[in-house]
Design a protein around this motif. Structure first.
Motif, PDB file in Angstrom:
ATOM      1  N   TYR A  71     -13.500  22.184  42.462  1.00 36.50           N
ATOM      2  CA  TYR A  71     -12.851  20.915  42.044  1.00 36.50           C
ATOM      3  C   TYR A  71     -11.590  20.461  42.492  1.00 36.50           C
ATOM      4  O   TYR A  71     -10.938  19.498  42.259  1.00 36.50           O
ATOM      5  N   GLN A  72     -10.962  21.391  43.190  1.00 32.08           N
ATOM      6  CA  GLN A  72      -9.745  21.363  43.698  1.00 32.08           C
ATOM      7  C   GLN A  72      -8.567  21.017  42.679  1.00 32.08           C
ATOM      8  O   GLN A  72      -7.654  20.626  42.785  1.00 32.08           O
ATOM      9  N   ALA A  73      -8.868  21.754  41.431  1.00 31.43           N
ATOM     10  CA  ALA A  73      -8.024  21.533  40.454  1.00 31.43           C
ATOM     11  C   ALA A  73      -8.624  22.285  39.156  1.00 31.43           C
ATOM     12  O   ALA A  73      -9.473  22.601  39.018  1.00 31.43           O
ATOM     13  N   THR A  74      -7.715  22.571  38.256  1.00 29.29           N
ATOM     14  CA  THR A  74      -8.061  23.360  37.156  1.00 29.29           C
ATOM     15  C   THR A  74      -7.910  22.256  35.978  1.00 29.29           C
ATOM     16  O   THR A  74      -7.505  21.099  36.143  1.00 29.29           O
ATOM     17  N   LYS A  92      -9.845  19.305  51.800  1.00 32.08           N
ATOM     18  CA  LYS A  92     -10.082  20.501  51.002  1.00 32.08           C
ATOM     19  C   LYS A  92      -9.409  21.984  51.551  1.00 32.08           C
ATOM     20  O   LYS A  92      -9.558  22.098  52.813  1.00 32.08           O
ATOM     21  N   PRO A  93      -8.628  22.709  50.831  1.00 29.98           N
ATOM     22  CA  PRO A  93      -8.012  23.940  51.284  1.00 29.98           C
ATOM     23  C   PRO A  93      -9.352  24.692  51.522  1.00 29.98           C
ATOM     24  O   PRO A  93     -10.217  24.692  50.720  1.00 29.98           O
ATOM     25  N   SER A  94      -9.009  25.838  52.459  1.00 31.20           N
ATOM     26  CA  SER A  94     -10.144  26.984  52.793  1.00 31.20           C
ATOM     27  C   SER A  94      -9.840  27.679  51.718  1.00 31.20           C
ATOM     28  O   SER A  94      -8.869  28.054  50.851  1.00 31.20           O
ATOM     29  N   LEU A  95     -10.988  28.803  51.386  1.00 32.18           N
ATOM     30  CA  LEU A  95     -10.830  29.642  50.423  1.00 32.18           C
ATOM     31  C   LEU A  95      -9.706  30.693  50.643  1.00 32.18           C
ATOM     32  O   LEU A  95      -8.968  31.329  49.764  1.00 32.18           O
ATOM     33  N   ARG A  96      -9.408  31.030  51.877  1.00 31.88           N
ATOM     34  CA  ARG A  96      -8.362  32.046  52.341  1.00 31.88           C
ATOM     35  C   ARG A  96      -7.005  31.147  51.857  1.00 31.88           C
ATOM     36  O   ARG A  96      -6.189  31.786  51.158  1.00 31.88           O
TER      37      ARG A  96
END
Length: 154
Positions: A71-74, A92-96
């Motif tokens: 969701y790119q957010a909490t 979107k940021p990577s999982l890393r």
């Protein structure tokens, strides 16, 4: 950065963090009390075990990183329509990056919370955790339209 987005500042992010903390506590406290009893809250010397570690540290870590990934957010950030994006690409940021960002919170709090408070002074509203992960938190700009005058047709 997209002209329709703006960086999310310190106070909104603080409120978002408080909301997220409350929601996590709302989930984990009943579980811990169910497993250990009400004494869990009153006895700091109580032998708590690995389940305590999993519920207090592993579960929140996984939950937050998965929310960021999908969701790119909490939930706290969602209140403000805020999202975490890659500072360079705007995607979107990577999982890393997300894992680095989460671990960066630890670093951000070590010098008296300076890395968190840095959001208030940084031009891109980045905390140390954002700088380490190369992320920014943004939200849509509120576009105010000029008032429209309605003619009176009498």
């Amino acid at each position: 950065m997209d002209n329709d987005l703006k960086y999310v500042g310190f106070w909104k992010r603080t409120v978002a963090g408080l909301v997220d903390t409350f929601l996590i506590l709302l989930v984990i406290f009943p579980i811990l009390i169910w497993v250990y009893g009400i004494e869990y809250l009153n006895n700091e010397h109580m032998e708590k075990g690995s389940f305590d570690f999993i519920i207090n540290y592993v579960f929140p870590t996984i939950a937050v990183i998965l929310l960021w990934k999908y969701y790119q957010a909490t939930p706290g950030k969602m209140i403000f329509k805020a999202t975490i994006i890659d500072a360079k690409t705007g995607g979107k940021p990577s999982l890393r990056q997300l894992i680095i960002r989460y671990l960066g919170y630890i670093i951000s709090t070590i010098p008296l919370g300076l890395g968190i408070f840095w959001v208030a002074f940084d031009k891109k509203k980045q905390g140390f955790h954002d700088k380490l992960a190369n992320t920014v938190v943004v939200q849509p700009k509120v576009i105010e339209s000029e008032p429209v005058e309605i003619e009176d047709k009498k």
